[in-house]
Design an enzyme around this catalytic site. Structure first.
Site, short mmCIF file in Angstrom:
data_model
loop_
_atom_site.label_atom_id
_atom_site.label_comp_id
_atom_site.label_asym_id
_atom_site.label_seq_id
_atom_site.Cartn_x
_atom_site.Cartn_y
_atom_site.Cartn_z
N LYS A 35 0.83 -1.21 0.00
CA LYS A 35 0.00 0.00 0.00
C LYS A 35 0.86 1.25 0.00
CE LYS A 35 -2.53 1.53 3.68
NZ LYS A 35 -2.42 2.99 3.76
N ASP A 62 -3.54 4.27 -1.80
CA ASP A 62 -4.46 4.71 -0.74
C ASP A 62 -4.41 6.23 -0.62
OD1 ASP A 62 -5.98 4.94 1.59
OD2 ASP A 62 -4.37 4.24 2.90
N LYS A 64 -7.36 8.06 -0.79
CA LYS A 64 -8.66 8.47 -0.21
C LYS A 64 -9.20 9.71 -0.90
CE LYS A 64 -7.59 6.57 4.41
NZ LYS A 64 -6.16 6.21 4.30
N ASP A 67 -13.63 14.68 -3.62
CA ASP A 67 -13.73 16.00 -4.27
C ASP A 67 -14.99 15.98 -5.13
OD1 ASP A 67 -13.07 18.52 -5.51
OD2 ASP A 67 -10.95 18.10 -5.11
N THR A 123 -10.66 4.06 10.94
CA THR A 123 -10.58 3.21 12.14
C THR A 123 -10.05 3.99 13.35
OG1 THR A 123 -8.49 2.43 11.27
CG2 THR A 123 -10.38 0.98 11.01
N ARG A 214 2.66 -0.50 10.72
CA ARG A 214 3.76 -0.43 11.68
C ARG A 214 4.16 -1.74 12.36
NH1 ARG A 214 0.95 4.78 14.19
NH2 ARG A 214 -0.76 3.58 13.31
O1 C5P Z 1 0.54 1.23 10.94
P1 C5P Z 1 -0.91 0.80 10.84
O2 C5P Z 1 -1.07 -0.71 10.79
O3 C5P Z 1 -1.79 1.46 11.85
O4 C5P Z 1 -1.35 1.32 9.39
C1 C5P Z 1 -2.67 1.25 8.95
C2 C5P Z 1 -2.76 1.84 7.58
O5 C5P Z 1 -4.12 1.78 7.14
C3 C5P Z 1 -2.33 3.30 7.47
O6 C5P Z 1 -1.67 3.43 6.22
C4 C5P Z 1 -3.62 4.08 7.47
O7 C5P Z 1 -3.55 5.25 6.69
C5 C5P Z 1 -4.58 3.09 6.79
N1 C5P Z 1 -6.00 3.24 7.08
C6 C5P Z 1 -6.53 3.18 8.36
N2 C5P Z 1 -7.88 3.31 8.56
C7 C5P Z 1 -8.70 3.46 7.51
C8 C5P Z 1 -8.18 3.52 6.21
C9 C5P Z 1 -6.82 3.39 6.04
O8 C5P Z 1 -5.80 3.00 9.30
N3 C5P Z 1 -10.02 3.50 7.71
#
Ligand code: C5P
Length: 237
Positions: A35, A62, A64, A67, A123, A214
């Site tokens: 991603k 990603d 998002k 617009d 989330t 992460r």
């Molecule tokens: O590091 P982590 O596992 O928290 O990363 C989650 C990834 O998912 C990030 O790139 C974040 O931008 C993305 N994301 C999210 N919640 C959403 C959509 C995308 O955490 N609803």
């Protein structure tokens, strides 16, 4: 599990281009998807996306998008032209914008169009966060409402917390793609995610693609961490 069947999508969130490219190369055998999100894109732009598409396996762009429909349609065509196999838009942009994204994906793709999925409720937002935005909904109600709207506009699926996956599956049917961030293996820190579940729970609840950032990319051994997540998923069978 091969990259073609791996449900794991690793979020390459970072600014250092060398780090992003070497992480992509490290994870190419375990992740089904890589991603590229806002942090990497705002630092290195379309050129980085083309590079990660070359490294493979499949790329989820990603950004998002959110617009007016005409702008989203043209941006969606550009996402498709870059070779990303999936990109997303915010469901809260409304149905005209969602349809425009699907049209743009078809217009821009050289081969099969990329999957277009809708972000439902981030989330990192819980009911208090929604209330602060003036939205008097429980996250799950809003997620299901937006997921139905996305399906009716021709989108392939949604991004949502695994906590809502079962309700989305009931509302939108077996073929609707459910992509879930907010995944935390039992051994990982929660960071800033609030509505989190473990990889095995996410699959159990009906998620098709698990987005993990992460816990893998900041691990001492990212390849081993990715393998650990896949083992945790496989262990449920
Ligand atoms: O590091 P982590 O596992 O928290 O990363 C989650 C990834 O998912 C990030 O790139 C974040 O931008 C993305 N994301 C999210 N919640 C959403 C959509 C995308 O955490 N609803």
């Amino acid at each position: 599990m091969t990259p073609a069947t791996s449900p794991l999508c690793v979020a390459l969130d970072g600014t250092d281009r060398h780090w992003i490219e070497s992480m992509a190369a490290t994870l190419v055998h375990s992740a089904g998807w890589l991603k590229v999100g806002l942090e990497a894109f705002t630092a290195h732009g379309p050129d980085l996306v083309r590079r990660v598409v070359e490294v493979g396996p499949r790329v989820f762009l990603d950004l998002k998008l959110h617009d007016i429909p005409n702008t989203v349609r043209r941006a969606a065509a550009n996402c498709a032209a870059l070779g990303a196999q999936m990109f997303n838009v915010h469901a809260s942009g409304g149905s005209a914008m969602l349809r425009a994204a699907v049209e743009g994906a078809r217009e821009g793709a050289e081969g099969p169009p990329p999957k277009v999925i809708a972000v439902t409720v981030l989330t990192s937002l819980d009911a208090d966060g929604l209330a602060e935005l003036g939205m008097d909904w429980q996250p799950e109600e809003l997620v299901v409402h937006w997921a139905r709207m996305a399906r009716d506009c021709g989108l392939d699926g949604v991004v949502a917390s695994a906590r809502e996956a079962a309700a989305i599956r009931r509302a939108c049917g077996p073929d609707f793609l459910i992509v879930t961030p907010g995944i935390r293996p039992a051994w990982a820190a929660t960071d800033d995610q609030r509505r989190i579940v473990t990889p095995a729970e996410a699959v159990e609840r009906g998620a098709d693609i698990l987005v993990v950032g992460r816990p893998i990319t900041r691990a001492d051994d990212p390849a081993a961490a990715a393998a650990g997540v896949l083992e945790e998923i496989a262990g449920r069978n």
